[in-house]
Design a protein around this motif. Structure first.
Motif, PDB file in Angstrom:
ATOM      1  N   VAL A 170      74.897 130.514 -25.251  1.00 23.55           N
ATOM      2  CA  VAL A 170      75.219 131.246 -24.029  1.00 23.55           C
ATOM      3  C   VAL A 170      75.334 130.298 -22.848  1.00 23.55           C
ATOM      4  CG1 VAL A 170      74.223 132.821 -22.301  1.00 23.55           C
ATOM      5  CG2 VAL A 170      74.277 133.482 -24.696  1.00 23.55           C
ATOM      6  N   ASP A 171      76.372 130.510 -22.067  1.00 19.97           N
ATOM      7  CA  ASP A 171      76.480 129.870 -20.757  1.00 19.97           C
ATOM      8  C   ASP A 171      76.747 130.977 -19.748  1.00 19.97           C
ATOM      9  OD1 ASP A 171      76.497 127.941 -18.813  1.00 19.97           O
ATOM     10  OD2 ASP A 171      78.558 127.296 -19.182  1.00 19.97           O
ATOM     11  N   TYR A 172      76.260 130.808 -18.538  1.00 14.86           N
ATOM     12  CA  TYR A 172      76.450 131.879 -17.566  1.00 14.86           C
ATOM     13  C   TYR A 172      76.433 131.330 -16.148  1.00 14.86           C
ATOM     14  CZ  TYR A 172      71.462 131.683 -16.422  1.00 14.86           C
ATOM     15  OH  TYR A 172      70.223 131.266 -16.014  1.00 14.86           O
ATOM     16  N   THR A 173      76.985 132.107 -15.250  1.00 19.90           N
ATOM     17  CA  THR A 173      76.864 131.869 -13.814  1.00 19.90           C
ATOM     18  C   THR A 173      76.372 133.160 -13.172  1.00 19.90           C
ATOM     19  OG1 THR A 173      79.175 132.507 -13.387  1.00 19.90           O
ATOM     20  CG2 THR A 173      78.715 130.163 -13.795  1.00 19.90           C
ATOM     21  N   ILE A 174      75.713 133.030 -12.028  1.00 18.17           N
ATOM     22  CA  ILE A 174      75.278 134.202 -11.275  1.00 18.17           C
ATOM     23  C   ILE A 174      75.649 134.017  -9.814  1.00 18.17           C
ATOM     24  CG2 ILE A 174      73.367 134.728 -12.839  1.00 18.17           C
ATOM     25  CD1 ILE A 174      71.449 133.521 -10.834  1.00 18.17           C
ATOM     26  N   SER A 175      75.746 135.132  -9.116  1.00 17.46           N
ATOM     27  CA  SER A 175      76.068 135.069  -7.685  1.00 17.46           C
ATOM     28  C   SER A 175      74.854 135.335  -6.808  1.00 17.46           C
ATOM     29  CB  SER A 175      77.171 136.074  -7.349  1.00 17.46           C
ATOM     30  OG  SER A 175      76.754 137.405  -7.625  1.00 17.46           O
ATOM     31  N   GLY A 176      73.725 135.650  -7.439  1.00 16.86           N
ATOM     32  CA  GLY A 176      72.513 135.892  -6.663  1.00 16.86           C
ATOM     33  C   GLY A 176      71.301 136.030  -7.560  1.00 16.86           C
ATOM     34  N   LEU A 177      70.127 135.805  -6.978  1.00 13.95           N
ATOM     35  CA  LEU A 177      68.874 135.963  -7.715  1.00 13.95           C
ATOM     36  C   LEU A 177      67.776 136.381  -6.745  1.00 13.95           C
ATOM     37  CD1 LEU A 177      67.081 135.597 -10.282  1.00 13.95           C
ATOM     38  CD2 LEU A 177      66.709 133.231  -9.526  1.00 13.95           C
ATOM     39  N   ARG A 178      67.097 137.464  -7.094  1.00 16.99           N
ATOM     40  CA  ARG A 178      65.917 137.904  -6.364  1.00 16.99           C
ATOM     41  C   ARG A 178      64.757 137.958  -7.354  1.00 16.99           C
ATOM     42  NH1 ARG A 178      66.231 143.066  -5.205  1.00 16.99           N
ATOM     43  NH2 ARG A 178      64.760 143.000  -3.459  1.00 16.99           N
ATOM     44  N   LEU A 179      63.555 137.656  -6.864  1.00 15.83           N
ATOM     45  CA  LEU A 179      62.398 137.683  -7.752  1.00 15.83           C
ATOM     46  C   LEU A 179      61.132 137.937  -6.946  1.00 15.83           C
ATOM     47  CD1 LEU A 179      60.654 134.744  -7.469  1.00 15.83           C
ATOM     48  CD2 LEU A 179      62.768 133.908  -8.491  1.00 15.83           C
ATOM     49  N   HIS A 180      60.114 138.359  -7.659  1.00 12.47           N
ATOM     50  CA  HIS A 180      58.798 138.531  -7.025  1.00 12.47           C
ATOM     51  C   HIS A 180      57.725 138.379  -8.081  1.00 12.47           C
ATOM     52  CE1 HIS A 180      55.837 139.903  -4.093  1.00 12.47           C
ATOM     53  NE2 HIS A 180      55.281 140.562  -5.090  1.00 12.47           N
TER      54      HIS A 180
END
Length: 271
Positions: A195-205
């Motif tokens: 798997v390869d991927y790109t994302i446009s955003g990341l939120r975490l807590h």
């Protein structure tokens, strides 16, 4: 009409991530027999390599499979829904690079796969593996965590509830298969995924960091969210390998039960 066949049935129950390697461990192998329906399900669109519109047909067929997995496929054993998806435990050991953690996630719930859009699916007529491009608007992973280590320059120490929410995911999955024949049908033996991927955003807590010292917990979460791009790059090997093994376990289970020639009619007989 259903037919009973031999072979292990795997369920996604326990993931171990060690460095950038991850194994799916079957906490239960739910039997040595399973069944498949000898009549092709209506949601599967059958394609042929000789069809000039093969890629379009194959893409529609895989989209139909994803859509059906949201509600569950009647007649397939031990194949639950993919949204939500539950994983008992994920174990993470990473000691190199910008991420150094000893962590575990438990009672993990993954949501978002109901919105999967299959952009393109290409099946090789030479080795019968496939490359699938899917788009996921948002995925959310939540559960309980125990962690010691660091991400980038931030030391992390705590246990509690957590969630991670990548958005705008474009995933390219390359799947390795071989063919085998059983009961008059050709099946895929799914052996690996990449798997390869790109994302446009990341939120975490992550809650209860630093033994509940609220000011440190809040500032650390704020820093990780403000710097989501380098954080996501640092976590990418772990996330990618986890996605790979989740998808591998699902596909091994499904394609052990659904013949490959339901999807591609002119696959060669495996002999």
């Amino acid at each position: 009409m259903k037919r009973t066949v031999s072979g292990p049935v795997w369920t996604v129950r326990y993931l171990v991530v060690l460095g950038t390697w991850c194994w799916v461990l079957p906490s239960t192998v739910t039997g040595k027999t399973t069944t498949f329906d000898t009549s092709k399900p209506e949601f599967i669109r059958t394609c042929r390599f000789t069809d000039p519109q093969f890629v379009e047909c194959s893409t529609d067929s895989v989209q139909g499979l994803f859509d059906k997995l949201v509600t569950g496929i009647e007649g397939l054993e031990h194949v639950g829904t993919i949204d939500p998806m539950k994983i008992s435990k994920i174990r993470i050991l990473q000691g190199d690079g910008p991420v150094s953690v000893n962590a575990s996630l438990s009672k993990v719930v993954v949501t978002g796969f109901a919105s999967t859009k299959v952009i393109r699916n290409v099946v090789s007529s030479k080795d019968y593996g496939w490359e699938t491009h899917i788009r996921l608007p948002k995925m959310r992973l939540e559960g309980s965590y125990h962690m010691q280590g660091r991400i980038l320059v931030i030391p992390l120490n705590g246990h509690g509830k957590c969630w991670f929410e990548p958005s705008g995911m474009d995933i390219i999955m390359r799947t390795t298969t071989s063919l085998y024949e059983r009961d008059g049908h050709v099946f895929y033996n799914v052996t690996a995924t990449k798997v390869d991927y790109t994302i446009s955003g990341l939120r975490l807590h992550m809650g209860n960091l630093f033994e509940g010292v609220k000011v440190l917990e809040d500032s650390t979460n704020q820093y990780l969210n403000d710097n989501w791009r380098p954080v996501s790059e640092a976590l990418k090997p772990i996330i990618a390998k986890t996605i790979e093994d989740i998808l591998l376990a699902i596909m091994q289970n499904i394609f052990h039960q659904l013949p490959a020639d339901y999807f591609v009619a002119d696959l060669p007989r495996a002999g």
